[in-house]
Design a protein around this motif. Sequence first.
Motif, PDB file in Angstrom:
ATOM      1  N   SER A 227      41.513  73.188  50.073  1.00  0.00           N
ATOM      2  CA  SER A 227      41.413  74.090  51.201  1.00  0.00           C
ATOM      3  C   SER A 227      39.952  74.392  51.475  1.00  0.00           C
ATOM      4  O   SER A 227      39.295  75.036  50.689  1.00  0.00           O
ATOM      5  CB  SER A 227      42.166  75.380  50.890  1.00  0.00           C
ATOM      6  OG  SER A 227      41.760  75.855  49.645  1.00  0.00           O
TER       7      SER A 227
ATOM      8  N   ASN B  15      37.392  78.611  55.447  1.00  0.00           N
ATOM      9  CA  ASN B  15      36.297  79.533  55.206  1.00  0.00           C
ATOM     10  C   ASN B  15      36.726  80.931  54.798  1.00  0.00           C
ATOM     11  O   ASN B  15      35.916  81.716  54.367  1.00  0.00           O
ATOM     12  CB  ASN B  15      35.402  79.624  56.439  1.00  0.00           C
ATOM     13  CG  ASN B  15      34.294  78.599  56.338  1.00  0.00           C
ATOM     14  OD1 ASN B  15      34.013  78.123  55.243  1.00  0.00           O
ATOM     15  ND2 ASN B  15      33.703  78.258  57.465  1.00  0.00           N
ATOM     16  N   SER B  16      38.001  81.232  54.997  1.00  0.00           N
ATOM     17  CA  SER B  16      38.409  82.594  54.678  1.00  0.00           C
ATOM     18  C   SER B  16      39.206  82.668  53.375  1.00  0.00           C
ATOM     19  O   SER B  16      39.804  83.674  53.064  1.00  0.00           O
ATOM     20  CB  SER B  16      39.237  83.171  55.823  1.00  0.00           C
ATOM     21  OG  SER B  16      40.385  82.370  55.995  1.00  0.00           O
ATOM     22  N   THR B  17      39.215  81.562  52.610  1.00  0.00           N
ATOM     23  CA  THR B  17      39.953  81.567  51.349  1.00  0.00           C
ATOM     24  C   THR B  17      39.369  82.614  50.402  1.00  0.00           C
ATOM     25  O   THR B  17      38.163  82.700  50.249  1.00  0.00           O
ATOM     26  CB  THR B  17      39.835  80.207  50.648  1.00  0.00           C
ATOM     27  OG1 THR B  17      40.150  79.206  51.577  1.00  0.00           O
ATOM     28  CG2 THR B  17      40.773  80.129  49.463  1.00  0.00           C
ATOM     29  N   ASN B  18      40.242  83.393  49.788  1.00  0.00           N
ATOM     30  CA  ASN B  18      39.735  84.244  48.714  1.00  0.00           C
ATOM     31  C   ASN B  18      40.364  83.818  47.391  1.00  0.00           C
ATOM     32  O   ASN B  18      41.210  82.925  47.347  1.00  0.00           O
ATOM     33  CB  ASN B  18      39.961  85.725  49.020  1.00  0.00           C
ATOM     34  CG  ASN B  18      41.422  86.074  49.079  1.00  0.00           C
ATOM     35  OD1 ASN B  18      42.238  85.478  48.397  1.00  0.00           O
ATOM     36  ND2 ASN B  18      41.758  87.035  49.928  1.00  0.00           N
ATOM     37  N   VAL B  19      39.914  84.471  46.336  1.00  0.00           N
ATOM     38  CA  VAL B  19      40.304  84.043  44.996  1.00  0.00           C
ATOM     39  C   VAL B  19      41.816  84.026  44.808  1.00  0.00           C
ATOM     40  O   VAL B  19      42.376  83.135  44.183  1.00  0.00           O
ATOM     41  CB  VAL B  19      39.651  84.980  43.955  1.00  0.00           C
ATOM     42  CG1 VAL B  19      40.137  84.669  42.579  1.00  0.00           C
ATOM     43  CG2 VAL B  19      38.145  84.848  44.023  1.00  0.00           C
TER      44      VAL B  19
ATOM     45  N   LEU C 289      43.545  81.101  46.483  1.00  0.00           N
ATOM     46  CA  LEU C 289      43.225  79.851  45.813  1.00  0.00           C
ATOM     47  C   LEU C 289      44.181  79.589  44.657  1.00  0.00           C
ATOM     48  O   LEU C 289      44.619  78.467  44.448  1.00  0.00           O
ATOM     49  CB  LEU C 289      41.787  79.931  45.285  1.00  0.00           C
ATOM     50  CG  LEU C 289      41.238  78.706  44.598  1.00  0.00           C
ATOM     51  CD1 LEU C 289      41.019  77.598  45.601  1.00  0.00           C
ATOM     52  CD2 LEU C 289      39.923  79.051  43.912  1.00  0.00           C
TER      53      LEU C 289
END
Lengths: 342, 412
Positions: free
Chosen positions: A3, A6-10, A13
């Motif tokens: 992925s 750009n807006s992935t957070n921990v 994930l």
Amino acid sequence: MPSNNNSTNVTDLMWVEKYRPRKIEHIVNQKDIIKSLKNLIKKPDELPHLLFAGPAGVGKTTTAICLSMELLGDDWRRNVLELNASDERGIKMVRDRVKEFAAVIKIPSRIERKGNGNKKEVPYRIIILDEADEMTSEAQTALRRIIEDSSKTTRFIIICNYLSQIIEPIQSRCAIFHFKKLEEKDIQEDLKKICTNEGLDYEEQALSKIYSYTEGDLRHSINILQTASAFGQINLSNVTLAMGLSGRSKVGEVIKLAIDGKFNDSRVKLLELLYVYGLSYTDFFKYSYQEIKNMKLENIEEIMSIMAEYDYRLTVGAHPEIQLTSFLAQLATIGSNIKSKK
Amino acid sequence: MYWTELYRPTIFEQMIGNEETRLSILKWIVKWLPGTKPILLLGPPGVGKTTIVNIISRMFDFDLIELNASDSRNSSQLERIINPILDNSSLLGKKCLLFVDEVDGISGRDDTGGLDFLLEIIKLSSHIPIILAANSLNHRIKNLSKACKVLRFQPIPPHLLLMFINYILNQQDKQLSLNEKLSIVNLSLGDIRIMINLLQARCSGYANQSNNTGTRLDISEGIQYLLSSHDKTDFKRVLSITDSSFPDPRYGLSPEERRKDIINALFTSFVSSNLDIKNLSIILEKLSYLDIFITKIHEKRSWHLLRYMESLITQQLFDSSKNYNIKYNQYGISWPLMGKIFSRGKSIKNLIQALSKLFRVSTSTFGIMYFDYFIKIVSVNNTDISNLIYNSNLDIKYSEIIQKELERSLRK
């Protein structure tokens, strides 16, 4: 599948969070508990304090969060205090954090009701106390009073692995729910669902291997599944690679080094786990137990007896490092052979 | 300047002890030709191994290339330093002498391949003289020692130490009673460095203070003395005048209180000694028992039981420790190793704490059940780490730590 978003957070994930159920009916196989909880929350005011007991990774914390969400609605986060007692086990935590939170009268939601008359008022605040069996008995005694004094404003959800380590007075003030160990088919089903969702193929054997290693811990199973997929396909060898990364295997290495007589190497490895990975002393024995059980040692009973002695000494002593080191030294002197290498 | 540096010999004749060994080194360097076996100097700390190497390199005008435990010594690091000098020309155009100190401290884990590389150098190339030094022969350097001529150093005998004390006192224009001098000799166990340090401490007024008020020994001195006493009464007497305590560390200790915790100090000293595992396991079992006894005193607040502690410790530990030269050590493993663990732990502890909250587990569970998985998963996801951290509302300083751990995992 990577992925690049750009807006992935921990938490997006990691599948463990991504696929954490948001509704209690999605919790994997704890049907009796879910049914009874659903009945209880029909009348929120009459909800007792709750005590969830059961092994790791079967959905205790998730159930607590789902319940809070359903009871408190959109602004649940503001009215829930999540604490992990194994990080702050003493009486200070109860006095400072729990008491303070419980003393504050629930935050009235009138402000938010402006122009929106049908929004429900929050009935109380919720304190989720995870790993409560790690609390000292003094801290539990202090907690007991707070539970009594604040029942008008606060509900407690107390979570533990071993009910016997929760003092009686707390048990008697809560409705107790025993979460059961997940069966292989439950775990497999859930892992397969994730694979389908992520568009991944898998070997059945690989999934069974995950189950037999994690012994029904869904959280650990999902972490291994995702790590295996990070190595490539979900097959036996990648699952084995993933398992090798787990801290549990590292605890296993400490034990193996000691048994092989490499006492100093085993000590260094232990210190790394304690001071780098933050392994707690009690968890050291928990994972050692699981690892030793699977090692097929010829004198396993002798080793278990030594472990029993030092697991006990850890609870009555004040220098944990001395107790763990002495444990490793005893292992190093008796040594062992692995019965049948598999 | 510290006295240990001030009185470090600068010429061969100033050194004391180990005359034959020193002569052999001299002969070796004089007769050295390409192809001559390297030498391995074996002996306890503080007997002059490093000093003699410095002296001969000056005597014969070598450019000394020295590597000790403070340098990282994995194979690539060693190659970088050693390869350029293998054809025996330094930048200055002088002949080179390679000295690898503390080879027994080359870690199998953090200095990957370091020992193998050394062995290879020693076997293949003999274009430059190589000297290795170690405190003891452990299994890791066995092969290395076979490829070398081993020269052994012994602890410095008491009469030479006494002579040296008199020499220094003379230079400093100070005086001590014979008893004080003998106690210093006794405590130093043949280690000149320890001896000089003790002497300097005594001469800087420490002795006066302790003589007036009934001697109190600092914990380091106390344990050193205790563990070298040959008599039970002596053992207990030293114990009773050592400035120490029996705290309960579960409620937090200051560094100073931790240092004075005698059970811990005994533990770190024993466990870092070279005792064989049979003896060590017996001693550790006894320390484990003493720990429990002290904890019970604290829990039941039965302070009167503390009066038995000195006898208990003496009874439990004297017999098992009397015949070994165990030295005081504040840390259970060598400081370079411990330092690495501490500094990495310090940098990722906060990260683990912050992440564990997001995943709703304890820090211990996160460290064991998530951390390495997490690093692996981040590494294949092409995720921009600073974005990831920013989106998770975490302190941006963590992205650097994650980056470091990623690189670390890739190196493996």
